[in-house]
Design a protein around this motif. Structure first.
Motif, PDB file in Angstrom:
ATOM      1  N   ARG A 104       9.431   5.417  -2.699  1.00 50.16           N
ATOM      2  CA  ARG A 104       8.507   5.061  -3.789  1.00 50.16           C
ATOM      3  C   ARG A 104       7.489   4.005  -3.364  1.00 50.16           C
ATOM      4  O   ARG A 104       6.444   3.883  -3.974  1.00 50.16           O
ATOM      5  CB  ARG A 104       9.274   4.572  -5.001  1.00 50.16           C
ATOM      6  N   TYR A 105       7.791   3.259  -2.324  1.00 47.47           N
ATOM      7  CA  TYR A 105       6.858   2.237  -1.850  1.00 47.47           C
ATOM      8  C   TYR A 105       5.510   2.863  -1.517  1.00 47.47           C
ATOM      9  O   TYR A 105       4.467   2.222  -1.654  1.00 47.47           O
ATOM     10  CB  TYR A 105       7.419   1.500  -0.629  1.00 47.47           C
ATOM     11  N   VAL A 106       5.514   4.114  -1.081  1.00 44.05           N
ATOM     12  CA  VAL A 106       4.274   4.801  -0.726  1.00 44.05           C
ATOM     13  C   VAL A 106       3.408   4.991  -1.979  1.00 44.05           C
ATOM     14  O   VAL A 106       2.197   4.813  -1.938  1.00 44.05           O
ATOM     15  CB  VAL A 106       4.560   6.167  -0.080  1.00 44.05           C
ATOM     16  N   LEU A 107       4.043   5.310  -3.091  1.00 42.64           N
ATOM     17  CA  LEU A 107       3.307   5.533  -4.339  1.00 42.64           C
ATOM     18  C   LEU A 107       2.821   4.230  -4.949  1.00 42.64           C
ATOM     19  O   LEU A 107       1.754   4.175  -5.561  1.00 42.64           O
ATOM     20  CB  LEU A 107       4.181   6.267  -5.349  1.00 42.64           C
ATOM     21  N   ASP A 108       3.607   3.172  -4.777  1.00 41.60           N
ATOM     22  CA  ASP A 108       3.256   1.874  -5.364  1.00 41.60           C
ATOM     23  C   ASP A 108       1.985   1.288  -4.757  1.00 41.60           C
ATOM     24  O   ASP A 108       1.165   0.739  -5.452  1.00 41.60           O
ATOM     25  CB  ASP A 108       4.389   0.870  -5.195  1.00 41.60           C
ATOM     26  N   GLU A 109       1.860   1.395  -3.460  1.00 45.07           N
ATOM     27  CA  GLU A 109       0.694   0.835  -2.776  1.00 45.07           C
ATOM     28  C   GLU A 109       0.001   1.927  -1.991  1.00 45.07           C
ATOM     29  O   GLU A 109      -0.115   1.868  -0.777  1.00 45.07           O
ATOM     30  CB  GLU A 109       1.121  -0.295  -1.847  1.00 45.07           C
TER      31      GLU A 109
END
Length: 179
Positions: A169-174
């Motif tokens: 999900r880190y990819v979607l957050d930033e």
């Protein structure tokens, strides 16, 4: 985009079987072993690019993949990869230096496959290969692998779903590099 390579073997154990109580089930195979490899790259927008090949994954193969990937875009591609030696090789660095406006590599931390959503593509591929009918030769296995990737490329909602895992999900957050 995030990228990863995967190997698929003909003797990979998939599915389940059954046997009489107290007797170990025996699954008959030809004993023929062969494999194919693939390289794929996915984006949060649901785009997928791939290449299926029969040789080992080397710097030459990586450069071929980068050539193909760069040909699909009219802007610089930021590609996140793991620390595989082919990704860090002199040949790949030379390819990147020859045209710095096409592709830039970014490396994941060491020993962190859970951070790469493309690993879920690999798991999906291995899970999706036919269970009842096993490939009889390398060409058939390559065709099945190619079919899987073509099917997924036409299903952007599934490709976007690979980014929904708790570690990805880190990819979607930033998401600064989404294409």
């Amino acid at each position: 985009m995030l990228a990863d390579q995967v190997g698929v073997r003909s003797d990979q154990v998939t599915g389940r079987t059954w046997g009489e109580k107290g007797k170990t089930p025996v699954v008959r195979r030809s004993g023929n072993r062969f494999s194919v490899n693939a390289m794929s790259a996915i984006s949060t927008k649901g785009r997928m690019h791939f290449m299926v090949f029969t040789e080992s994954f080397t710097a030459e193969v990586m450069c071929r993949f980068l050539d193909r990937l760069a040909g699909h875009f009219d802007h610089k591609v930021h590609l996140v990869v793991d620390g595989h030696s082919a990704h860090r090789s002199r040949k790949v660095r030379a390819w990147l230096a020859a045209d710095p406006d096409t592709v830039e590599l970014h490396f994941l931390p060491t020993y962190s496959p859970e951070l790469n959503p493309d690993e879920l593509v690999n798991a999906d591929l291995k899970h999706s290969l036919p269970r009842q009918h096993r490939a009889r030769d390398q060409a058939e296995l390559a065709a099945e692998t190619h079919r899987f990737f073509r099917r997924r490329r036409r299903q952007p909602h599934i490709v976007r779903g690979y980014f929904g895992g708790p570690h990805a999900r880190y990819v979607l957050d930033e998401n600064l590099m989404s294409f």
